[in-house]
Design a protein around this motif. Structure first.
Motif, PDB file in Angstrom:
ATOM      1  N   THR A   1       0.835  -1.213   0.000  1.00 40.42           N
ATOM      2  CA  THR A   1       0.000   0.000   0.000  1.00 40.42           C
ATOM      3  C   THR A   1       0.865   1.258   0.000  1.00 40.42           C
ATOM      4  O   THR A   1       0.642   2.180  -0.789  1.00 40.42           O
ATOM      5  CB  THR A   1      -0.914   0.025   1.250  1.00 40.42           C
TER       6      THR A   1
ATOM      7  N   LEU B   1       3.021   1.605  -3.254  1.00 37.85           N
ATOM      8  CA  LEU B   1       2.265   2.101  -4.423  1.00 37.85           C
ATOM      9  C   LEU B   1       2.117   3.623  -4.395  1.00 37.85           C
ATOM     10  O   LEU B   1       1.963   4.249  -5.436  1.00 37.85           O
ATOM     11  CB  LEU B   1       0.868   1.459  -4.462  1.00 37.85           C
TER      12      LEU B   1
ATOM     13  N   GLY C   1       6.361   3.585  -7.024  1.00 39.17           N
ATOM     14  CA  GLY C   1       4.933   3.269  -7.084  1.00 39.17           C
ATOM     15  C   GLY C   1       4.473   2.739  -8.429  1.00 39.17           C
ATOM     16  O   GLY C   1       3.774   1.731  -8.503  1.00 39.17           O
ATOM     17  N   LYS C   2       4.875   3.417  -9.509  1.00 37.88           N
ATOM     18  CA  LYS C   2       4.368   3.026 -10.828  1.00 37.88           C
ATOM     19  C   LYS C   2       4.874   1.625 -11.201  1.00 37.88           C
ATOM     20  O   LYS C   2       4.095   0.758 -11.597  1.00 37.88           O
ATOM     21  CB  LYS C   2       4.770   4.057 -11.881  1.00 37.88           C
TER      22      LYS C   2
ATOM     23  N   GLY D   1       3.146  -1.045  -9.219  1.00 35.74           N
ATOM     24  CA  GLY D   1       1.781  -1.250  -9.720  1.00 35.74           C
ATOM     25  C   GLY D   1       1.790  -2.075 -11.001  1.00 35.74           C
ATOM     26  O   GLY D   1       0.992  -3.009 -11.152  1.00 35.74           O
ATOM     27  N   ASP D   2       2.705  -1.730 -11.912  1.00 36.28           N
ATOM     28  CA  ASP D   2       2.793  -2.480 -13.182  1.00 36.28           C
ATOM     29  C   ASP D   2       3.089  -3.947 -12.897  1.00 36.28           C
ATOM     30  O   ASP D   2       2.502  -4.840 -13.496  1.00 36.28           O
ATOM     31  CB  ASP D   2       3.915  -1.909 -14.073  1.00 36.28           C
TER      32      ASP D   2
ATOM     33  N   ARG E   1       0.118  -5.895 -11.493  1.00 37.46           N
ATOM     34  CA  ARG E   1      -0.876  -6.236 -12.532  1.00 37.46           C
ATOM     35  C   ARG E   1      -0.461  -7.455 -13.356  1.00 37.46           C
ATOM     36  O   ARG E   1      -1.297  -8.096 -13.982  1.00 37.46           O
ATOM     37  CB  ARG E   1      -1.135  -5.015 -13.426  1.00 37.46           C
TER      38      ARG E   1
END
Ligand code: UTP
Length: 288
Positions: A268, A271, A277-278, A281-282, A285
């Protein structure tokens, strides 16, 4: 934030059995979330809340907590030589956050007993308690909001969160009368109630403001749940003499002292970081 509550106590002497073997030699309050130990997030919240004096309660073997906030000239010189200016600033900032002292709890007799170790430090002042293994994410620093509540009521106040009834038995539970938008007057407090007898879904969230009269009640509190001196039991005793309030806060509590939350907290907060963060996140996914 400016307020009347200037002192804070951070209990960090617990054994951390839920995170063993990770916490055998490494205090759980020093577990790293992204790139900072948990306790540093806690102290930053205190400082942003207007706290100027902090007492951290530790146990034998947890001296690394003291080291983290002590000046390290060798490291500073090395970072200077290597031209690592941003890192150097971070390290220097650490030692000047506020006045931090330490006290030992020699036997791990529970949270209530840990707070009792702060009696001399507190003196006659109101004080905040921030659990050393709990990070709070909220629009405004939560301890500062509790301090404002204290100023209005001149009474002890605890931070509350709403949880699913099915997990409320893991917490200290607050029962109260709603007297404001997010504000409650306590009528009953229960530490870790039985699963089939949960009186409310409002639970304590690791942040409190107390008046020094809590110490008299802590002193006469016998061991309770888990054979520990429970802060909740002392608070219930305090309620026979004065009002106690609860503030349902807007935000998220991360209890880093259990495995699942430890991992969730890293993700958390990771991110939300500009530097990673990016990419994080990638990568998330791509998992399925
Ligand atoms: P916990 O209730 O999570 O207890 O403490 P714990 O013993 O550390 O952890 P587990 O349950 O065995 O995994 C909440 C906070 O209170 C401190 C802990 O260090 C933690 O920051 N604490 C707890 C004390 O300072 N002393 C104690 O005797 C118990």
């Amino acid at each position: 934030m400016q307020n009347m509550v200037k002192k804070a106590v951070i209990p960090a002497a617990g054994i951390g059995t839920r995170m063993l073997p990770g916490t055998k030699a490494q205090p759980k309050e020093m577990l790293v979330i992204v790139d900072k130990p948990v306790i540093q997030y806690v102290i930053e919240e205190a400082v942003q809340s207007g706290i100027t004096d902090i007492l951290i309660i530790i146990s034998e073997g947890k001296e690394v907590l003291r080291e983290h906030f002590s000046k390290d000239q060798v490291l500073e010189d090395l970072l200077k030589r290597k031209g690592k200016t941003a890192e150097l600033e971070e390290i220097i900032k650490l030692t000047s956050l506020c006045n931090i002292q330490f006290e030992y709890q020699h036997e791990q007799k529970g949270l209530g007993d840990a707070i009792l170790c702060a009696e001399k430090f507190v003196g006659n002042d109101p004080f905040a308690v921030l659990l050393g293994d709990t990070i709070i994410e909220s629009p405004q620093p939560l301890t500062g909001l509790l301090a404002l509540d204290y100023e209005k009521t001149k009474s002890p106040v605890v931070a509350l969160q709403q949880v699913d009834l099915s997990i409320a038995h893991r917490y200290g539970v607050f029962v109260g009368e709603k007297i404001g938008e997010r504000f409650y007057k306590a009528t009953q407090l229960v530490e870790k109630p039985l699963k089939d007898n949960i009186p409310s879904n409002l639970v304590f969230s690791g942040r409190y403001v107390f008046t020094p009269d809590i110490f008299g009640h802590l002193r006469k509190t016998a061991p309770g749940v888990n054979d520990e001196i429970q802060l909740t039991d002392a608070m219930r005793s305090l309620m026979t003499e004065r009002d106690l309030y609860g503030h349902l806060f807007d935000g998220v509590r991360h209890d880093v002292g259990n495995k699942l939350d430890f991992i969730k907290t890293n993700i958390t907060l990771g991110l939300k970081r500009e530097d990673i963060g990016k990419e994080l996140g990638d990568w998330i996914r791509t998992l399925s």
